[in-house]
Design an enzyme around this catalytic site. Structure first.
Site, PDB file in Angstrom:
ATOM      1  N   CYS A 379     -57.625  -4.167 -28.842  1.00 36.04           N
ATOM      2  CA  CYS A 379     -56.331  -3.721 -29.393  1.00 36.04           C
ATOM      3  C   CYS A 379     -55.350  -3.688 -28.246  1.00 36.04           C
ATOM      4  CB  CYS A 379     -56.488  -2.346 -30.030  1.00 36.04           C
ATOM      5  SG  CYS A 379     -57.740  -2.312 -31.314  1.00 36.04           S
ATOM      6  N   ALA A 380     -54.703  -4.793 -27.971  1.00 40.85           N
ATOM      7  CA  ALA A 380     -54.089  -4.965 -26.656  1.00 40.85           C
ATOM      8  C   ALA A 380     -52.574  -4.835 -26.590  1.00 40.85           C
ATOM      9  CB  ALA A 380     -54.491  -6.323 -26.110  1.00 40.85           C
ATOM     10  N   LYS A 385     -52.410  -2.658 -20.444  1.00 42.54           N
ATOM     11  CA  LYS A 385     -53.749  -2.553 -19.833  1.00 42.54           C
ATOM     12  C   LYS A 385     -54.342  -3.947 -19.646  1.00 42.54           C
ATOM     13  CE  LYS A 385     -54.525   2.031 -21.767  1.00 42.54           C
ATOM     14  NZ  LYS A 385     -53.476   2.069 -22.816  1.00 42.54           N
ATOM     15  N   CYS A 499     -54.958   7.999 -27.230  1.00 43.80           N
ATOM     16  CA  CYS A 499     -53.930   8.903 -26.719  1.00 43.80           C
ATOM     17  C   CYS A 499     -53.993  10.253 -27.420  1.00 43.80           C
ATOM     18  CB  CYS A 499     -52.544   8.318 -26.940  1.00 43.80           C
ATOM     19  SG  CYS A 499     -52.283   6.832 -26.012  1.00 43.80           S
TER      20      CYS A 499
HETATM   21  C1  LIG Z   1     -52.886   2.133 -28.475  1.00 43.76           C
HETATM   22  S1  LIG Z   1     -52.246   0.653 -28.945  1.00 43.76           S
HETATM   23  C2  LIG Z   1     -52.810  -0.423 -27.709  1.00 43.76           C
HETATM   24  C3  LIG Z   1     -52.037  -0.337 -26.426  1.00 43.76           C
HETATM   25  C4  LIG Z   1     -52.469  -1.350 -25.419  1.00 43.76           C
HETATM   26  N1  LIG Z   1     -53.857  -1.240 -25.143  1.00 43.76           N
HETATM   27  C5  LIG Z   1     -51.705  -1.296 -24.151  1.00 43.76           C
HETATM   28  O1  LIG Z   1     -52.177  -0.734 -23.164  1.00 43.76           O
HETATM   29  O2  LIG Z   1     -50.591  -1.795 -24.095  1.00 43.76           O
HETATM   30  C6  LIG Z   1     -53.203   0.273 -30.312  1.00 43.76           C
HETATM   31  C7  LIG Z   1     -53.010  -1.107 -30.831  1.00 43.76           C
HETATM   32  O3  LIG Z   1     -54.014  -1.344 -31.802  1.00 43.76           O
HETATM   33  C8  LIG Z   1     -53.509  -2.243 -32.728  1.00 43.76           C
HETATM   34  N2  LIG Z   1     -54.357  -2.220 -33.931  1.00 43.76           N
HETATM   35  C9  LIG Z   1     -54.336  -1.382 -34.950  1.00 43.76           C
HETATM   36  N3  LIG Z   1     -55.288  -1.686 -35.848  1.00 43.76           N
HETATM   37  C10 LIG Z   1     -55.947  -2.736 -35.349  1.00 43.76           C
HETATM   38  C11 LIG Z   1     -57.036  -3.511 -35.811  1.00 43.76           C
HETATM   39  N4  LIG Z   1     -57.633  -3.246 -36.965  1.00 43.76           N
HETATM   40  N5  LIG Z   1     -57.439  -4.524 -35.064  1.00 43.76           N
HETATM   41  C12 LIG Z   1     -56.846  -4.823 -33.906  1.00 43.76           C
HETATM   42  N6  LIG Z   1     -55.820  -4.127 -33.433  1.00 43.76           N
HETATM   43  C13 LIG Z   1     -55.372  -3.103 -34.142  1.00 43.76           C
HETATM   44  C14 LIG Z   1     -52.098  -1.801 -32.923  1.00 43.76           C
HETATM   45  O4  LIG Z   1     -51.290  -2.833 -33.375  1.00 43.76           O
HETATM   46  C15 LIG Z   1     -51.713  -1.332 -31.540  1.00 43.76           C
HETATM   47  O5  LIG Z   1     -50.989  -2.313 -30.893  1.00 43.76           O
END
Ligand SMILES: C[S@@+](CC[C@H](N)C(=O)[O-])C[C@H]1O[C@@H](n2cnc3c(N)ncnc32)[C@H](O)[C@@H]1O
Length: 695
Positions: A379-380, A385, A499
């Site tokens: 989930c990037a 990160k 978070c």
């Molecule tokens: C906490 S953020 C990630 C932040 C990222 N790791 C960074 O450091 O910039 C969570 C991410 O998970 C994604 N997300 C939510 N549901 C998801 C899924 N089922 N599969 C993949 N990604 C998902 C969201 O779109 C969001 O961008």
């Protein structure tokens, strides 16, 4: 200040330490002045004359009294010994006479006050002088501070008013203004005493907190009132038996506190209740307060393009006020203020840094990516990160970057282009289905979506939202585990981070995965533990990792000093604590520690692939690290590299250099060429369109 005249010699003055005595000649006194010192000065004022008269009559009285006493004493002595010894009494008489002489010479005496007093007689003289100087308008001592003089005079006045046996006389002598001052002082003392009594009474009254009636409470809109009530209720709860109201239970007070905290900090009751269950009262207030504080702006140096030192210098030149975040990271900078928008500087646009919260570094440090690995960030978006991982990998290996949200994936692509990440494959797959697409990764980062991401979390979330969140988190974590290569020669680790501070989204999710998959929690590296401890993150939510290779490699990481550095900046630390509390990180591994015995590892049943993951993992770790922690290893490697680059000019081997040195330098030249080739190769890869490729 002044000199002390020797009256007996007429013209010679005793030399003292005073400055004047060194600078000036000895004073000369008129003979007539010295001859009859008992005579009143010619220009005495009416008041002075009155005083003098009084003193003279008083002296006469005392003298006659003493004479009487002496006579009596003599009679007694004669009767006792038949000898007469009147030395003492004579002395007394003499000294009294001297006093009176000196006290009359007001103008002259005021000059003598600076002289060191050698005996008691002189002390008496000087104090008398001070008193007389009170009325002396012609005091000519220019070196004396006026204020000091006033203080001396007033203190002498006080002393004399307390201890002088002739105080009645003095009172008669007092000016009206002095009398008024005395009265005023008395009144002030009385007022102060009254105020103190009143204060004590108020404090006593305040201690009894009155529980507001049901009708009172909803009307409360004044935040100051609410805050005061929060304090009162917390106080009552801290000593409940003593301070409670008889007809009120503990739960009444807790309910009142909860609703007041909701009003004051703008939370909904659901979340406040959760937080109250989570923290003891004192910690809860600390947490709520810390959550109100704005986090400091921090950036991460992109080590693919620059060094922190150079970046810091460039930004300082643009009017940015910054500092390193702390000893625990060699890539972080905290920005206190800036004359330019930090998100639009030429350095930003050139990809020299990423704007990123300091706590976001931690999951990546825990993941401890290695060069040439196959790593997945599930989930990037927006890629903070992920780009950090790429930097640590030095653009080697392959970084698979995924996010389900297509719009957010655009941000990843943009950031990667800017930052020069060229080892990535970007996809927009639902993470839960990722194992169907690809698996066999050395390491996986699952920075899961959570309830805390939404800015309206304080007011908008309810039980259902949290439930939805942790269900998704559980599914994603299982998928991430399934993506991992249990036979990885270098890795086999997952880092799970959120978070949120809610246990439902952290510990409970981990617990679920432990039950559902053949995985186990592993110890976190000491350096990361220390960072987390400094931020007061709970013990059970440790991050695992082999050390931050990037940090160590770049600058010689020394996380052991993290605490000390953090203490230097209270504000930063406060905010970090909050963020770190929110960002709980837990690690899973399919293999474990270096010292684990074969027996132990075999006890753990193989996963789906039916392979003994732990035993293999153990072997691999010890092979790759040779018993040295990865961060230390990285440091050592890097140190050599830095030495080489900073000390030797590659293109010019000095002719005078010895054969040994020449050989060494040629070797290094070759090494550098090789490095250049690798970089070039990567660049070509990039040109072929690997970056931004989606599946
Ligand atoms: C906490 S953020 C990630 C932040 C990222 N790791 C960074 O450091 O910039 C969570 C991410 O998970 C994604 N997300 C939510 N549901 C998801 C899924 N089922 N599969 C993949 N990604 C998902 C969201 O779109 C969001 O961008």
């Amino acid at each position: 200040m002044g000199r002390k005249a020797k009256f007996t010699e007429g013209v010679v003055v005793k030399k003292g330490p005073g400055r004047k005595s060194k600078k000036q000649k000895d004073p000369i006194f008129k003979k007539e002045l010295l001859a009859d010192s008992n005579k009143p000065a010619q220009k005495l004022s009416r008041r002075q004359k009155l005083r003098l008269k009084k003193r003279q009559t008083k002296e006469q009285e005392t003298q006659s009294k003493r004479q009487n006493n002496n006579a009596k004493q003599k009679v007694k002595n004669k009767a006792a010994n038949g000898t007469a010894d009147s030395e003492d009494s004579d002395e007394i008489t003499t000294s009294t006479g001297d006093d009176s002489v000196e006290s009359d010479e007001e103008n002259e005496e005021s000059e003598d006050s600076d002289e060191d007093n050698d005996n008691d007689e002189e002390v008496n003289v000087s104090s008398l002088k001070d008193i007389s100087s009170e009325s002396d308008a012609d005091s000519d001592d220019d070196e004396d501070n006026d204020n000091d003089e006033e203080v001396n005079v007033s203190s002498l006045k006080d002393i004399s008013s307390e201890s002088d046996a002739d105080s009645d006389d003095d009172e008669d002598d007092e000016l009206p203004i002095e009398k008024q001052t005395k009265i005023l002082k008395k009144k002030q003392a009385e007022d102060a005493k009254l105020a103190e009594d009143e204060l004590q009474l108020n404090i006593a009254n305040q201690e009894i907190f009155e529980f507001p009636s049901e009708t009172d409470k909803p009307e409360t809109t004044n935040l100051q009132e609410v805050q005061a009530r929060i304090k009162d209720v917390v106080m009552v709860l801290s000593d409940f038996n003593k301070l409670r109201q008889a007809n009120r239970s503990r739960s009444d007070y807790i309910k009142l506190l909860e609703s007041d905290l909701c009003i004051y900090y703008s939370y909904n009751e659901f979340l406040m209740e959760k937080l109250m269950q989570l923290f003891p009262l004192s910690e809860l207030l600390e947490f709520l307060e810390a959550s109100e504080v704005q986090r400091p702006l921090t950036i991460r140096t992109n080590s693919l393009k620059t060094r922190r030192r150079d970046l810091a210098q460039a930004l300082i030149n643009r009017g940015v006020n910054l500092d390193p975040i702390g000893k625990w990271t060699k890539v972080g900078l905290v920005i206190y203020s800036s004359q330019v928008p930090v998100g639009a500087t030429p350095e930003y646009l050139a990809g020299h840094y990423m704007i990123q919260g300091a706590s976001s570094f931690l999951p990546v440090m825990a993941l401890a990516p290695q060069e040439n690995e196959r790593i997945l960030d599930m989930c990037a978006a927006p890629g903070g990160k992920a780009s950090h991982i790429a930097a640590i990998m030095k653009n080697t290996g392959v970084l698979f970057v995924n996010d389900v949200n297509k719009d957010r994936v655009k941000a990843i692509v943009g950031n990667f282009h800017r930052l020069g990440v060229i080892n990535s494959v970007i996809s927009t797959v639902d993470g839960r289905k990722y194992p169907d697409v690809l698996k066999g990764f050395d390491r996986v980062l699952l920075d899961a979506p959570c309830s805390a991401k939404d800015p309206s979390v304080k007011t908008s979330k309810d039980e259902q939202d949290i439930q939805r969140c942790f269900t998704l988190q559980r599914q994603l974590l299982l998928a991430a585990i399934d993506c991992l290569n249990a036979k990885s020669t270098t890795g086999g680790y997952i880092v799970y981070s959120t978070c949120s501070i809610l246990p439902e989204e952290n510990e409970a999710v981990i617990d679920y995965a432990l039950r559902k998959r053949n995985v186990k929690l592993v110890e976190t590296d000491d350096e990361v533990v220390e960072i987390l401890d400094a931020g007061e993150v709970e013990e059970e939510n440790k991050i695992e990792g082999n050390g931050d290779v990037e940090d160590g490699a770049e600058n010689g990481s020394n996380a052991g000093k993290t605490k000390r550095k953090r203490d230097n900046s209270v504000e930063t630390r406060k905010v970090d604590v909050r963020k770190e509390k929110q960002e709980k990180n837990v690690t899973f591994s399919k293999k474990k520690k270096k010292n684990k015995s074969q027996n132990n590892t075999q006890e753990i049943s193989p996963n789906k692939n039916n392979s003994n993951l732990l035993a293999k993992g153990d072997k691999k770790i010890s092979n790759s690290n040779k018993g040295v922690p990865a961060n230390v290893k990285g440091k050592k490697k890097n140190k050599t590299k830095i030495d080489v680059e900073s000390n030797i000019k590659w293109d010019a081997i000095p002719e005078k250099a010895g054969t040994k040195l020449k050989k060494k330098m040629k070797k290094l030249q070759k090494k550098k060429q090789k490095l250049g080739e690798i970089k070039k190769g990567n660049l070509n890869k990039h040109k072929k369109g690997n970056v931004g490729k989606t599946k």
